[in-house]
Design an enzyme around this catalytic site. Structure first.
Site, short mmCIF file in Angstrom:
data_model
loop_
_atom_site.label_atom_id
_atom_site.label_comp_id
_atom_site.label_asym_id
_atom_site.label_seq_id
_atom_site.Cartn_x
_atom_site.Cartn_y
_atom_site.Cartn_z
N HIS A 104 -7.67 2.67 -9.46
CA HIS A 104 -8.05 1.84 -10.60
C HIS A 104 -9.54 2.06 -10.85
O HIS A 104 -10.31 2.22 -9.90
CB HIS A 104 -7.91 0.34 -10.32
CG HIS A 104 -6.57 -0.14 -9.87
ND1 HIS A 104 -6.13 -0.03 -8.58
CD2 HIS A 104 -5.58 -0.78 -10.55
CE1 HIS A 104 -4.92 -0.59 -8.47
NE2 HIS A 104 -4.56 -1.03 -9.65
N ASP A 107 -11.64 0.24 -8.47
CA ASP A 107 -11.65 0.64 -7.06
C ASP A 107 -12.87 1.50 -6.74
O ASP A 107 -13.33 1.53 -5.60
CB ASP A 107 -10.41 1.48 -6.71
CG ASP A 107 -9.12 0.72 -6.90
OD1 ASP A 107 -9.13 -0.51 -6.72
OD2 ASP A 107 -8.10 1.37 -7.22
N GLU A 235 4.64 0.13 -14.64
CA GLU A 235 5.10 -0.21 -13.29
C GLU A 235 5.73 -1.60 -13.29
O GLU A 235 5.02 -2.60 -13.41
CB GLU A 235 3.92 -0.15 -12.31
CG GLU A 235 4.34 -0.45 -10.88
CD GLU A 235 3.20 -0.24 -9.89
OE1 GLU A 235 2.40 0.70 -10.06
OE2 GLU A 235 3.11 -1.03 -8.93
N GLU A 271 8.08 0.93 -7.77
CA GLU A 271 7.58 0.60 -6.43
C GLU A 271 8.70 -0.05 -5.62
O GLU A 271 9.35 -0.99 -6.07
CB GLU A 271 6.38 -0.34 -6.55
CG GLU A 271 5.81 -0.72 -5.19
CD GLU A 271 4.40 -1.30 -5.28
OE1 GLU A 271 3.60 -0.80 -6.10
OE2 GLU A 271 4.13 -2.27 -4.55
N ASP A 310 5.17 -9.43 -1.73
CA ASP A 310 4.87 -8.01 -1.81
C ASP A 310 4.01 -7.63 -0.60
O ASP A 310 2.79 -7.57 -0.67
CB ASP A 310 4.09 -7.78 -3.12
CG ASP A 310 4.07 -6.33 -3.56
OD1 ASP A 310 4.83 -5.53 -3.02
OD2 ASP A 310 3.28 -6.02 -4.47
N ASP A 312 3.83 -4.84 0.95
CA ASP A 312 3.24 -3.50 0.81
C ASP A 312 3.07 -2.78 2.15
O ASP A 312 2.02 -2.19 2.42
CB ASP A 312 1.86 -3.58 0.11
CG ASP A 312 1.97 -3.85 -1.37
OD1 ASP A 312 3.04 -3.60 -1.96
OD2 ASP A 312 0.96 -4.31 -1.96
C1 XLS Z 1 0.60 -4.35 -7.35
C2 XLS Z 1 0.78 -3.03 -7.93
C3 XLS Z 1 -0.50 -2.24 -8.19
C4 XLS Z 1 -0.22 -1.10 -9.10
C5 XLS Z 1 -1.42 -0.52 -9.77
O1 XLS Z 1 1.54 -4.99 -6.89
O2 XLS Z 1 1.65 -2.30 -7.12
O3 XLS Z 1 -1.06 -1.84 -6.99
O4 XLS Z 1 0.44 -0.06 -8.42
O5 XLS Z 1 -2.08 -1.44 -10.55
NI NI Z 2 2.07 -0.29 -7.19
NI NI Z 3 2.89 -3.77 -5.27
#
Ligand code: XLS
Ligand code: NI
Ligand code: NI
Length: 449
Positions: A104, A107, A235, A271, A310, A312
């Site tokens: 991003h 970032d 996304e 995702e 989430d 991750d």
């Molecule tokens: C958050 C999202 C983010 C996107 C990009 O849950 O996964 O990381 O991939 O903005």
């Molecule tokens: Ni993402």
């Molecule tokens: Ni995510």
């Protein structure tokens, strides 16, 4: 700091094979290994995300940062810190030996005191990134703008009740799209982080939908104006941070695009953990996108089977990934997309090498799943089964229904005349599940990686 940050890892990460005792070696992933006529690296197109791995200090809602990320310490000169962060990120990418990264705008670039300062910071760091790309050969899989962290976006970006916030988001996306183009990015991603609502008591759904559509049209217009040749990706995610997000899942995104004349302009960045949050399997999301011409790219990660948020985490299950990989491989694979690790370390994984362990494990898991998928494609077992299941649709009756020859009335006449008498067949789910397991186990035995 540069080259010295990951001093315990000489890099590049070597291939060690299944019997290797070296935790910092790949057990399966061999970039040059040929799988179905294509190099493994080209199948998987691995990317590393800069946000979780380099711009996140390990905070959660109860605690401050736990991770060793000196460039995130308070009090540093923001541009010095940003340069240090980028140097370490490219050191990591080069040592890991993967082809792509994703980020991003926020970032890499310090916010500064104004939009113009932010933009200038981003431009300077883009120049640096170009230099690193040239030196390392690592390139940009996708760029995106962060339209959710800054307090101005508390009520959304394009779906904000205030058009001035919409304008700010537009400015950010315009610029980041151009930065992505400068870096040769293959995709531009839009994740609607706060494009949703917290309560319907203060929300006009119809208006917000129209605003989101207008925003997406503006992005498409600008893409064509500047001649960006990459793909635009949306996304999906059903919730978090908002209670309800408009880009709920791939199917809702699809409907939104069709309804608003945007079909064909966007594909999906799927995702894994967002799929499970939406109550789907990752397999479902990938299969839906492929079946409807919406497949773009993947954010690889996994959720926690007990916790509903989430989390991750890095992917680590071949069984979970084999079928999504099978769908991707049998459909011809990625075009502009790839597997970006949108995954983060656990807060207690505080050694510098933990970032390597996480990515090595995730990459090996994907590589293993790829081998299983290729094996299933080669054997053709599942596709033959599915084809046989629908064979009736190639019969005169099936064809006449689909081409419009038959009507409700003509079908009623046939059924009443006793010409039609369906015979049930087994769906064979357990038998097919056994088949998939057999292929997973067989690849385990036969392929030393
Ligand atoms: C958050 C999202 C983010 C996107 C990009 O849950 O996964 O990381 O991939 O903005
Ligand atoms: Ni993402
Ligand atoms: Ni995510």
């Amino acid at each position: 700091m540069g080259d010295a940050f990951f001093s315990e890892v000489p890099g590049p990460i070597p291939f060690g094979g299944l019997d290797s005792d070296d935790p910092l070696a790949f057990k399966v992933y061999q970039p040059d290994r040929m799988v179905l006529g294509r190099r493994m690296e080209e199948h998987l197109r691995i990317g590393v995300c800069l946000w979780h791995s380099f711009a996140w200090p390990g905070t959660d809602m109860f605690g401050t940062g736990t991770l060793d990320r000196p460039w995130l310490a308070p009090g540093l000169d923001p541009m010095d810190a940003a340069r240090q962060k980028m140097a370490v990120a490219f050191e990591f990418l080069e040592k890991l030996g993967v082809p792509y990264y994703c980020f991003h705008d926020a970032d890499v670039a310090p916010q500064g005191d104004s939009f113009t300062e932010f933009r200038a910071n981003l431009d300077a760091l883009t120049d640096d990134a170009l230099g690193y790309q040239e030196r390392t050969g690592v390139t940009l899989l996708w760029g995106t703008a962060n339209l959710f962290t800054h307090p101005r976006y508390q009520a959304g970006a394009s779906t904000n009740p205030d058009p001035e916030v919409f304008a700010f988001a537009a400015a950010q996306v315009k610029h980041m799209l151009e930065v992505t183009q400068r870096l040769g990015g293959q995709n531009y991603v839009l994740w609607g982080g706060r494009e949703g609502y917290d309560t319907l008591l203060n929300t006009d759904l119809r208006r917000e939908g129209a605003q989101l559509a207008r925003f997406l049209h503006m992005v498409v217009e600008h893409k064509h104006r500047i001649g960006f040749t990459g793909a635009l990706l949306i996304e999906p995610k059903p919730m978090e941070p908002t209670k309800h997000q408009y880009d709920y899942d791939t199917q809702s995104v699809h409907a939104f695009l069709v309804r608003n004349g945007l079909e064909g302009e966007f594909q999906a960045n799927i995702e894994a953990n967002h799929a499970t949050l939406a109550g789907h399997s990752f397999h479902h999301e990938v299969a839906y996108a492929l079946a409807n011409g919406l497949f773009g790219s993947i954010d690889a990660n996994r959720g926690d089977p007990q916790n509903g948020w989430d989390t991750d985490q890095f992917p680590n299950s071949v069984e979970d990934l084999a079928l999504p990989l099978y769908e991707i491989v049998r459909s011809g694979g990625f075009t502009t997309g790839g597997f970006n690790f949108d995954a983060k370390l656990r807060r207690q994984s505080i050694d510098r090498t933990d970032l390597f362990h996480a990515h090595i494990g995730g990459i090996d898991t994907l590589a293993r799943a790829l081998l299983v998928a290729a094996d299933m494609v080669e054997k053709g077992t599942l596709s033959r089964e599915v084809e046989a299941r629908y064979a009736g649709w190639s019969s005169p009756l099936g064809t006449a229904i689909l081409d419009g020859t038959e009507t409700l009335a003509s079908l009623e006449a046939k059924v009443a005349a006793g010409e039609i008498d369906p015979v049930r067949a087994s769906g064979g789910q357990e038998r097919l599940e056994n088949l998939v397991n057999q292929r997973i186990w067989a690849v385990d035995r036969s392929s030393g990686g």
